[in-house]
Write a protein that holds these residues in place. Structure first.
Motif, mmCIF file in Angstrom:
data_model
loop_
_atom_site.group_PDB
_atom_site.id
_atom_site.type_symbol
_atom_site.label_atom_id
_atom_site.label_comp_id
_atom_site.label_asym_id
_atom_site.label_seq_id
_atom_site.Cartn_x
_atom_site.Cartn_y
_atom_site.Cartn_z
ATOM 1 N N VAL A 1 -5.239 6.766 1.217
ATOM 2 C CA VAL A 1 -5.697 8.200 1.037
ATOM 3 C C VAL A 1 -5.466 8.879 2.659
ATOM 4 N N LYS A 2 -5.154 9.981 2.818
ATOM 5 C CA LYS A 2 -4.841 10.704 4.007
ATOM 6 C C LYS A 2 -6.445 11.264 4.168
ATOM 7 N N PRO A 3 -6.555 11.734 5.647
ATOM 8 C CA PRO A 3 -7.863 12.567 5.891
ATOM 9 C C PRO A 3 -8.502 13.437 4.756
ATOM 10 N N ALA A 4 -7.520 14.428 4.455
ATOM 11 C CA ALA A 4 -7.805 15.288 3.756
ATOM 12 C C ALA A 4 -7.870 15.163 2.005
ATOM 13 N N THR A 5 -7.657 14.001 1.769
ATOM 14 C CA THR A 5 -7.630 13.559 0.164
ATOM 15 C C THR A 5 -9.092 13.030 -0.048
ATOM 16 N N ALA A 6 -9.575 13.441 -1.156
ATOM 17 C CA ALA A 6 -10.735 12.898 -1.797
ATOM 18 C C ALA A 6 -10.596 11.563 -2.185
ATOM 19 N N ILE A 7 -11.729 10.821 -1.783
ATOM 20 C CA ILE A 7 -11.605 9.354 -2.254
ATOM 21 C C ILE A 7 -11.635 9.283 -3.983
ATOM 22 N N GLU A 8 -12.012 10.206 -4.481
ATOM 23 C CA GLU A 8 -12.119 10.083 -6.111
ATOM 24 C C GLU A 8 -10.720 10.131 -6.679
ATOM 25 N N GLU A 9 -9.806 10.545 -5.750
ATOM 26 C CA GLU A 9 -8.189 10.434 -6.164
ATOM 27 C C GLU A 9 -7.968 9.152 -6.619
ATOM 28 N N VAL A 10 -8.496 7.937 -6.136
ATOM 29 C CA VAL A 10 -8.202 6.629 -6.446
ATOM 30 C C VAL A 10 -8.925 6.097 -7.700
ATOM 31 N N TYR A 11 -10.034 6.651 -7.953
ATOM 32 C CA TYR A 11 -10.818 6.150 -8.948
ATOM 33 C C TYR A 11 -10.220 5.721 -10.150
ATOM 34 N N PRO A 12 -9.235 6.700 -10.646
ATOM 35 C CA PRO A 12 -8.703 6.289 -12.220
ATOM 36 C C PRO A 12 -7.689 4.715 -11.958
ATOM 37 N N TYR A 13 -7.494 4.322 -10.678
ATOM 38 C CA TYR A 13 -6.548 3.191 -10.824
ATOM 39 C C TYR A 13 -7.196 1.827 -10.044
ATOM 40 N N ASN B 1 0.890 -1.130 -0.106
ATOM 41 C CA ASN B 1 0.031 0.014 -0.202
ATOM 42 C C ASN B 1 0.996 1.230 -0.120
ATOM 43 N N PHE B 2 0.624 1.992 -0.904
ATOM 44 C CA PHE B 2 1.347 3.357 -0.780
ATOM 45 C C PHE B 2 0.181 4.699 -1.081
ATOM 46 N N HIS B 3 0.838 5.739 -0.627
ATOM 47 C CA HIS B 3 -0.077 6.757 -0.609
ATOM 48 C C HIS B 3 -0.148 7.568 -1.852
ATOM 49 N N VAL B 4 -1.501 7.979 -2.185
ATOM 50 C CA VAL B 4 -1.660 8.782 -3.613
ATOM 51 C C VAL B 4 -0.997 9.997 -3.419
ATOM 52 N N GLU B 5 -0.660 10.683 -2.119
ATOM 53 C CA GLU B 5 -0.067 11.781 -1.915
ATOM 54 C C GLU B 5 1.525 11.538 -1.874
ATOM 55 N N SER B 6 1.920 10.488 -2.335
ATOM 56 C CA SER B 6 3.559 10.551 -2.273
ATOM 57 C C SER B 6 4.086 11.091 -3.480
ATOM 58 N N SER C 1 5.955 9.601 -5.818
ATOM 59 C CA SER C 1 6.136 8.634 -6.870
ATOM 60 C C SER C 1 4.768 8.777 -8.118
ATOM 61 N N PRO C 2 5.108 8.544 -9.336
ATOM 62 C CA PRO C 2 4.072 8.419 -10.263
ATOM 63 C C PRO C 2 3.285 7.423 -9.853
ATOM 64 N N ILE C 3 2.115 7.237 -9.975
ATOM 65 C CA ILE C 3 1.077 6.482 -9.223
ATOM 66 C C ILE C 3 0.889 5.273 -10.331
ATOM 67 N N ASP C 4 0.529 5.616 -11.630
ATOM 68 C CA ASP C 4 0.476 4.273 -12.626
ATOM 69 C C ASP C 4 1.630 3.492 -12.508
ATOM 70 N N GLU C 5 2.966 4.160 -12.554
ATOM 71 C CA GLU C 5 4.090 3.357 -12.595
ATOM 72 C C GLU C 5 4.573 2.538 -11.448
ATOM 73 N N THR C 6 3.989 3.108 -10.278
ATOM 74 C CA THR C 6 4.338 2.477 -9.031
ATOM 75 C C THR C 6 3.304 1.308 -8.913
ATOM 76 N N ILE C 7 2.140 1.516 -9.220
ATOM 77 C CA ILE C 7 1.314 0.194 -9.207
ATOM 78 C C ILE C 7 1.936 -0.947 -10.328
#
Ligand code: DX5
Ligand code: ZN
Length: 214
Positions: free
Chosen positions: A114-126, A87-92, A94-100
């Protein structure tokens, strides 16, 4: 089935191998391993060499929660150390696609957090490539903090999105899980509960793990 992932952040670090074996014997589903780099979060725990050592003590799924700035750089180290889920943070940084892709190529399952302040929609593309989404219910960095009930909106929105897409997604919550808050998270749609102080602080960790499942 609700899965319980004891967080070894709350264990006695002087005997970490024995502690993970104890959690295995107590019926834990996953061992939740909090890696902090002192940069992404204001605390430092341990890295891959330490995980490699206590990998010998149990066959349980190692659920690694990387609270580090550059997960892409270190993914291979954690995979080699015996991580099953990374598990890694969407706020890190690193490029997300490449890391996955990297995590999957190493034979591990990938999770986004996702951290508390981050919208859940941020993970939807992945979502299609992820086995797990970890929704923090405290600010990452320390155990023993208070559960943020307002994060449950994110849990239910994500569960609805996963169902809409027909995905069998693990939705994990992490931080402040107790006998009071576990039912709230389960009701919202979480199916993996991290519990640090609740399990390690319990007189009978087996009974606590069972009770947290509801
Ligand atoms: C916090 C960690 C958690 C922590 C949870 O940054 O990600 O896994 O250990 O501890 P409790 O269950 O005590 O809130
Ligand atoms: Zn964690």
């Amino acid at each position: 089935m609700i899965k319980i992932a004891p967080s070894i952040l709350s264990c006695d670090f002087s005997k970490i191998g024995e502690e993970v074996a104890r959690m295995d014997a107590c019926g834990a589903d996953y061992i939740h391993i909090d890696v902090m780099d002192g940069h992404f979060v204001p605390n430092i725990t341990f890295g891959a060499p330490v995980i490699k050592c206590f990998r010998k003590n149990t066959d349980k799924v190692f659920d690694c929660h990387l609270m580090i700035s550059d997960p892409l750089k270190y993914a291979e180290d954690f995979a080699k150390a015996g991580a099953d889920i990374i598990n890694f943070h969407v706020e890190s940084d690193s490029p997300i696609d490449e890391t996955i892709e990297k995590i999957l190529s190493l034979g591990c399952k990938a999770g986004l957090t996702v951290k508390p302040a981050t919208a859940i929609e941020e993970v939807y593309p992945y979502l299609d490539k992820l086995s797990m989404v970890l929704i923090m219910t405290v600010e990452p960095g320390f155990g023993g903090q208070k559960f943020m009930a307002d994060m449950m909106q994110k849990v239910s929105a994500l569960r609805a999105e996963a169902e809409k897409r027909g995905l069998d997604l693990d939705i994990q919550v992490d931080g402040g899980i107790s006998l009071e808050t576990a039912p709230v998270a389960i009701e919202a749609g979480a199916n993996v509960l991290v519990a640090g102080s609740a399990v390690f602080g319990a007189e009978d960790p087996s009974a606590m793990i069972e009770a947290l499942r509801g």
